[in-house]
Design a protein around this motif. Structure first.
Motif, mmCIF file in Angstrom:
data_model
loop_
_atom_site.group_PDB
_atom_site.id
_atom_site.type_symbol
_atom_site.label_atom_id
_atom_site.label_comp_id
_atom_site.label_asym_id
_atom_site.label_seq_id
_atom_site.Cartn_x
_atom_site.Cartn_y
_atom_site.Cartn_z
ATOM 1 N N LEU A 57 -6.812 14.349 -10.246
ATOM 2 C CA LEU A 57 -6.190 13.042 -10.458
ATOM 3 C C LEU A 57 -5.937 12.352 -9.121
ATOM 4 C CD1 LEU A 57 -4.894 10.916 -12.310
ATOM 5 C CD2 LEU A 57 -2.739 12.189 -12.124
ATOM 6 N N GLU A 58 -5.469 13.103 -8.138
ATOM 7 C CA GLU A 58 -5.215 12.528 -6.813
ATOM 8 C C GLU A 58 -6.507 11.963 -6.222
ATOM 9 O OE1 GLU A 58 -3.639 13.834 -2.356
ATOM 10 O OE2 GLU A 58 -3.296 15.151 -4.062
ATOM 11 N N HIS A 59 -7.595 12.717 -6.306
ATOM 12 C CA HIS A 59 -8.874 12.240 -5.776
ATOM 13 C C HIS A 59 -9.338 10.983 -6.511
ATOM 14 C CE1 HIS A 59 -9.913 16.516 -4.143
ATOM 15 N NE2 HIS A 59 -9.092 15.856 -3.365
ATOM 16 N N LYS A 60 -9.130 10.960 -7.817
ATOM 17 C CA LYS A 60 -9.518 9.791 -8.606
ATOM 18 C C LYS A 60 -8.728 8.562 -8.170
ATOM 19 C CE LYS A 60 -9.650 8.046 -13.373
ATOM 20 N NZ LYS A 60 -9.376 8.370 -14.799
ATOM 21 N N ARG A 61 -7.421 8.715 -8.026
ATOM 22 C CA ARG A 61 -6.574 7.588 -7.628
ATOM 23 C C ARG A 61 -6.908 7.099 -6.216
ATOM 24 N NH1 ARG A 61 -6.057 7.152 -12.252
ATOM 25 N NH2 ARG A 61 -4.185 7.485 -13.518
ATOM 26 N N MET A 62 -7.179 8.019 -5.303
ATOM 27 C CA MET A 62 -7.474 7.610 -3.943
ATOM 28 C C MET A 62 -8.848 6.941 -3.850
ATOM 29 S SD MET A 62 -4.682 8.071 -2.650
ATOM 30 C CE MET A 62 -5.115 7.432 -1.040
ATOM 31 N N ARG A 63 -9.770 7.298 -4.740
ATOM 32 C CA ARG A 63 -11.040 6.556 -4.796
ATOM 33 C C ARG A 63 -10.790 5.122 -5.236
ATOM 34 N NH1 ARG A 63 -13.060 11.471 -6.999
ATOM 35 N NH2 ARG A 63 -12.882 10.672 -9.132
ATOM 36 N N GLN A 64 -9.816 4.952 -6.142
ATOM 37 C CA GLN A 64 -9.452 3.599 -6.562
ATOM 38 C C GLN A 64 -8.857 2.818 -5.394
ATOM 39 O OE1 GLN A 64 -6.803 4.452 -9.819
ATOM 40 N NE2 GLN A 64 -8.461 4.769 -11.291
ATOM 41 N N VAL A 65 -8.012 3.479 -4.613
ATOM 42 C CA VAL A 65 -7.422 2.833 -3.437
ATOM 43 C C VAL A 65 -8.517 2.444 -2.444
ATOM 44 C CG1 VAL A 65 -5.976 3.221 -1.392
ATOM 45 C CG2 VAL A 65 -5.167 3.946 -3.644
ATOM 46 N N LYS A 66 -9.480 3.326 -2.249
ATOM 47 C CA LYS A 66 -10.587 3.036 -1.336
ATOM 48 C C LYS A 66 -11.334 1.786 -1.774
ATOM 49 C CE LYS A 66 -14.708 5.117 0.732
ATOM 50 N NZ LYS A 66 -15.533 6.350 0.849
ATOM 51 N N LYS A 67 -11.577 1.660 -3.073
ATOM 52 C CA LYS A 67 -12.259 0.481 -3.601
ATOM 53 C C LYS A 67 -11.430 -0.772 -3.368
ATOM 54 C CE LYS A 67 -14.593 -1.357 -7.710
ATOM 55 N NZ LYS A 67 -14.056 -2.709 -7.530
ATOM 56 N N GLU A 68 -10.113 -0.664 -3.588
ATOM 57 C CA GLU A 68 -9.227 -1.813 -3.372
ATOM 58 C C GLU A 68 -9.252 -2.252 -1.909
ATOM 59 O OE1 GLU A 68 -5.487 -0.374 -4.754
ATOM 60 O OE2 GLU A 68 -6.180 -0.114 -6.821
ATOM 61 N N LEU A 69 -9.254 -1.287 -0.997
ATOM 62 C CA LEU A 69 -9.298 -1.606 0.430
ATOM 63 C C LEU A 69 -10.637 -2.227 0.814
ATOM 64 C CD1 LEU A 69 -7.601 1.652 1.756
ATOM 65 C CD2 LEU A 69 -6.676 -0.658 2.015
ATOM 66 N N THR A 70 -11.698 -1.714 0.225
ATOM 67 C CA THR A 70 -13.034 -2.215 0.534
ATOM 68 C C THR A 70 -13.247 -3.621 -0.029
ATOM 69 O OG1 THR A 70 -13.897 0.054 0.493
ATOM 70 C CG2 THR A 70 -15.502 -1.737 0.329
ATOM 71 N N LEU A 119 0.828 -1.200 0.000
ATOM 72 C CA LEU A 119 0.000 0.000 0.000
ATOM 73 C C LEU A 119 0.869 1.259 0.000
ATOM 74 C CD1 LEU A 119 -2.800 1.226 0.033
ATOM 75 C CD2 LEU A 119 -2.812 1.020 2.533
ATOM 76 N N THR A 120 1.989 1.197 0.709
ATOM 77 C CA THR A 120 2.936 2.321 0.689
ATOM 78 C C THR A 120 3.468 2.544 -0.722
ATOM 79 O OG1 THR A 120 3.609 1.881 2.973
ATOM 80 C CG2 THR A 120 5.099 3.214 1.642
ATOM 81 N N CYS A 121 3.837 1.475 -1.389
ATOM 82 C CA CYS A 121 4.324 1.575 -2.775
ATOM 83 C C CYS A 121 3.231 2.126 -3.688
ATOM 84 C CB CYS A 121 4.781 0.209 -3.279
ATOM 85 S SG CYS A 121 6.257 -0.439 -2.474
ATOM 86 N N ARG A 122 2.021 1.656 -3.484
ATOM 87 C CA ARG A 122 0.883 2.105 -4.308
ATOM 88 C C ARG A 122 0.671 3.606 -4.150
ATOM 89 N NH1 ARG A 122 -2.735 3.027 -7.641
ATOM 90 N NH2 ARG A 122 -4.848 2.175 -7.613
ATOM 91 N N LYS A 123 0.654 4.068 -2.891
ATOM 92 C CA LYS A 123 0.415 5.487 -2.640
ATOM 93 C C LYS A 123 1.599 6.343 -3.078
ATOM 94 C CE LYS A 123 -2.171 6.493 1.022
ATOM 95 N NZ LYS A 123 -2.695 6.559 2.412
ATOM 96 N N SER A 124 2.802 5.791 -2.979
ATOM 97 C CA SER A 124 3.979 6.506 -3.453
ATOM 98 C C SER A 124 3.919 6.702 -4.967
ATOM 99 C CB SER A 124 5.255 5.737 -3.079
ATOM 100 O OG SER A 124 6.402 6.408 -3.548
ATOM 101 N N ASN A 125 3.488 5.674 -5.672
ATOM 102 C CA ASN A 125 3.330 5.776 -7.129
ATOM 103 C C ASN A 125 2.310 6.857 -7.488
ATOM 104 O OD1 ASN A 125 5.118 3.667 -7.390
ATOM 105 N ND2 ASN A 125 3.567 2.128 -7.833
ATOM 106 N N ILE A 126 1.216 6.891 -6.724
ATOM 107 C CA ILE A 126 0.184 7.890 -6.971
ATOM 108 C C ILE A 126 0.722 9.299 -6.738
ATOM 109 C CG2 ILE A 126 -2.015 8.812 -6.118
ATOM 110 C CD1 ILE A 126 -2.835 5.904 -5.520
ATOM 111 N N LEU A 127 1.435 9.469 -5.639
ATOM 112 C CA LEU A 127 1.998 10.779 -5.319
ATOM 113 C C LEU A 127 2.948 11.251 -6.408
ATOM 114 C CD1 LEU A 127 2.264 13.074 -3.263
ATOM 115 C CD2 LEU A 127 4.095 11.778 -2.167
#
Length: 250
Positions: free
Chosen positions: A136-149, A111-119
């Motif tokens: 773009l940041e909001h879009k990517r973090m919505r994707q992360v939220k879906k992955e976590l869910t 998850l750290t790698c994923r968020k680092s890539n997004i940043l």
């Protein structure tokens, strides 16, 4: 002695070679970090052999800090020193999440790698399109939220030990839905450092152990609170000092 808090380092504490003494000294740590490298090929070379400038500007900076924090944590654990509560500054919160039991080391590192890539993607996008980078940041973090869910790549668990969110300025809740909201909000941005440290103290913490390559957080805590003991664990000598200090006060 009251409660012991482990505080994990974030950006600004990095240096080339961070974590290498623990990597070289302890087979279990070497094994763990080498295993995690499968998720970020070449990360150990970046940690140990990059220049400070290259490391600071690298997409591998945040994953490198996670591994350095992890090395310090595992070194302390080897000697039976465990936290009663945890927190992390910036990307250090990802390591705190793992130490609390919410995610495994594997999952938290991925998850750290994923968020680092997004940043990294967002920062480059901002240079070209300015305000569109926020979208773009909001879009990517919505994707992360879906992955976590969805619970496929990351399986969230209730914390086994209390964890404080520096981003939110309070303890993590027990319900997984709220944890998802915290983990999918912002990227490595600490907001409420002082408030969290004071809250920890008011709830019985009087020993703070900084895990990772720096000692900035220890100095900061000593300015915020006067009646506490702080340690930092980043190499062999600081580990020995911490072990001796904590065991002599029990």
């Amino acid at each position: 002695m009251g409660k012991v808090a482990f505080i994990f380092d974030g950006k600004g504490t990095q240096y080339p070679g961070m974590g290498k003494e623990f990597f070289d000294d302890y087979y279990a740590i070497k094994q763990q970090l080498t295993y995690l490298e499968q998720y970020r090929i070449g990360i150990l070379n970046t940690m140990f052999h990059s220049t400070n400038k290259d490391l600071e500007n690298s997409i591998d900076l945040y994953p490198s800090l996670f591994l350095a924090d992890l090395a310090s944590y595992l070194a302390l654990k080897k000697y039976g020193i465990k936290p009663d509560v945890v927190a992390g500054f910036g990307v250090g919160e990802m390591m705190a999440i793992s130490a609390s039991g919410i995610l495994s080391f594997d999952e938290a590192f991925q998850l750290t790698c994923r968020k680092s890539n997004i940043l990294f993607e967002v920062e480059n996008y901002k240079k070209m399109y300015q305000n569109k980078g926020i979208k773009l940041e909001h879009k990517r973090m919505r994707q992360v939220k879906k992955e976590l869910t969805d619970g496929i790549d990351y399986v969230l668990r209730k914390p086994l030990i209390p964890i404080y969110s520096v981003k939110k300025g309070k303890k993590y809740p027990d319900d997984l839905k709220s944890i998802v909201e915290i983990l999918s909000d912002k990227i490595f941005e600490p907001d409420n450092w002082k408030e969290v440290i004071i809250q920890m103290y008011e709830e019985g913490v009087d020993v703070f152990v900084e895990c990772g390559p720096g000692d900035n957080l220890s100095h900061s805590i000593n300015k915020i609170l006067k009646n506490v003991t702080t340690y930092n664990v980043k190499d062999r000598s600081s580990l020995e000092k911490t072990i001796k200090g904590i065991k002599n006060t029990k």
